[in-house]
Write an enzyme that holds these catalytic residues in place. Structure first.
Site, PDB file in Angstrom:
ATOM      1  N   ASP A  50       0.846  -1.203   0.000  1.00  0.00           N
ATOM      2  CA  ASP A  50       0.000   0.000   0.000  1.00  0.00           C
ATOM      3  C   ASP A  50       0.881   1.252   0.000  1.00  0.00           C
ATOM      4  O   ASP A  50       0.366   2.374  -0.012  1.00  0.00           O
ATOM      5  CB  ASP A  50      -1.014  -0.017   1.150  1.00  0.00           C
ATOM      6  CG  ASP A  50      -0.361   0.039   2.515  1.00  0.00           C
ATOM      7  OD1 ASP A  50       0.881  -0.078   2.606  1.00  0.00           O
ATOM      8  OD2 ASP A  50      -1.106   0.212   3.513  1.00  0.00           O
ATOM      9  N   GLU A 184       9.858  -3.856  10.210  1.00  0.00           N
ATOM     10  CA  GLU A 184      10.226  -2.570   9.596  1.00  0.00           C
ATOM     11  C   GLU A 184      10.646  -1.553  10.655  1.00  0.00           C
ATOM     12  O   GLU A 184       9.996  -1.418  11.708  1.00  0.00           O
ATOM     13  CB  GLU A 184       9.033  -2.008   8.798  1.00  0.00           C
ATOM     14  CG  GLU A 184       9.345  -0.631   8.193  1.00  0.00           C
ATOM     15  CD  GLU A 184       8.351  -0.146   7.165  1.00  0.00           C
ATOM     16  OE1 GLU A 184       7.370  -0.872   6.868  1.00  0.00           O
ATOM     17  OE2 GLU A 184       8.550   0.970   6.655  1.00  0.00           O
TER      18      GLU A 184
HETATM   19  O1  KIV Z   1       3.593  -1.039   1.583  1.00  0.00           O
HETATM   20  C1  KIV Z   1       4.736  -1.493   1.458  1.00  0.00           C
HETATM   21  O2  KIV Z   1       5.387  -1.335   0.416  1.00  0.00           O
HETATM   22  C2  KIV Z   1       5.301  -2.217   2.581  1.00  0.00           C
HETATM   23  C3  KIV Z   1       6.761  -2.571   2.543  1.00  0.00           C
HETATM   24  C4  KIV Z   1       7.601  -1.379   2.585  1.00  0.00           C
HETATM   25  C5  KIV Z   1       7.122  -3.562   3.569  1.00  0.00           C
HETATM   26  O3  KIV Z   1       4.616  -2.508   3.504  1.00  0.00           O
END
Ligand code: KIV
Length: 267
Positions: A50, A184
């Site tokens: 997202d 993260e």
């Molecule tokens: O939305 C995203 O791209 C993510 C990644 C950065 C892990 O959640």
């Protein structure tokens, strides 16, 4: 003779990477062409993140992204991929209300968009939702630490440092049946402790080198997105500059009457 069919990366194969001693490589993609390129480059999984709310739609956060938009982008990505595992993010407020809502939203990503798994953010508080999806045969990748959908609670996209809570969150996600966990924006030693505590693979982003794999937003690693450049991003190309240079050259040739030339004409 036609080429043999490409063997897809399955959820069990991805989940078993640690046993094979290999690092998992994950990138984001949001469209057919970039998904095809990433797949041809040999990544293990493609995350339809997202984060597209920021790098594709131009919002400051991923919060405005809808389930219908995620289904649309996931279906585009699935058409470009032959080998990698395709994981679709569940956007904000499409799974937090109840486990029932989570199953509906997650199931739609498999049923209507062709993903093989979903990712959702949150630790202990999301364990019931994860377990409900897993009971419905929907593979779930968890996501703890700096969870961008919680940007307002966290007061910004900030590194998370509460080791006890992060470990509790990671264990709750694994116990609920997730097959992998994105970690993260946490200090490397905490990410290492989480990795050691779990039997499912951890996929780090801004979490140091001790995870079982890494994920990056493709726009960041290709140098396409200037809006926000976190410390953990390494740029492997400067396609932003290359793109501006190419489009300027095209504009210049059109203005000078150099393009189209004879070889571009139909006669
Ligand atoms: O939305 C995203 O791209 C993510 C990644 C950065 C892990 O959640």
């Amino acid at each position: 003779m036609s080429a043999p069919p490409v063997k897809r990366v399955s959820v069990p194969e991805f989940a078993g990477a640690r046993g094979r001693g290999v690092k998992l490589v994950v990138v984001t993609a949001y469209d057919y062409t970039s998904a095809k390129l990433a797949d041809e480059a040999g990544v293990d999984a493609i995350l339809v993140g997202d984060s597209l709310g920021m790098v594709v739609q131009g919002h400051d956060t991923p919060l405005p992204v809808t389930l219908a938009q995620m289904q649309y982008h996931t279906a585009c990505v699935v058409r470009g991929v032959k080998r990698a595992l395709v994981v679709a993010d569940l956007p904000f407020l499409t799974y937090q209300i109840s486990p029932r809502q989570a199953v509906r939203s997650a199931g739609s990503m498999l049923k209507f968009a062709g993903a093989a798994a979903v990712k959702l953010e949150g630790g202990e508080r999301m364990a019931d939702a994860i377990a409900a999806c897993v009971r419905a045969d929907i593979p779930v990748m968890g996501h703890v630490g700096l969870t961008p959908q919680s940007v307002h609670r966290m007061g910004g996209f900030k590194v998370q440092r509460d080791a006890d809570q992060l470990l509790k969150d990671a264990r709750a996600v694994a116990d609920a049946g997730a097959f992998a966990l994105v970690v993260e924006g946490v200090p490397s030693d905490i990410a290492a402790a989480i990795t050691a505590a779990l039997s499912i693979p951890t996929i780090g982003i801004g979490a140091g080198p001790n995870c079982d794999g890494q994920v990056l937003v493709t726009h960041d690693l290709l140098g396409l997105f200037d809006g926000f450049r976190p410390k953990f991003v390494k740029r492997y190309a400067d396609l932003g500059t290359a793109t501006r240079t190419a489009i300027s050259a095209y504009a210049d040739e059109v203005r000078r009457g150099v393009f189209p030339a004879a070889e571009h004409e139909f006669r």
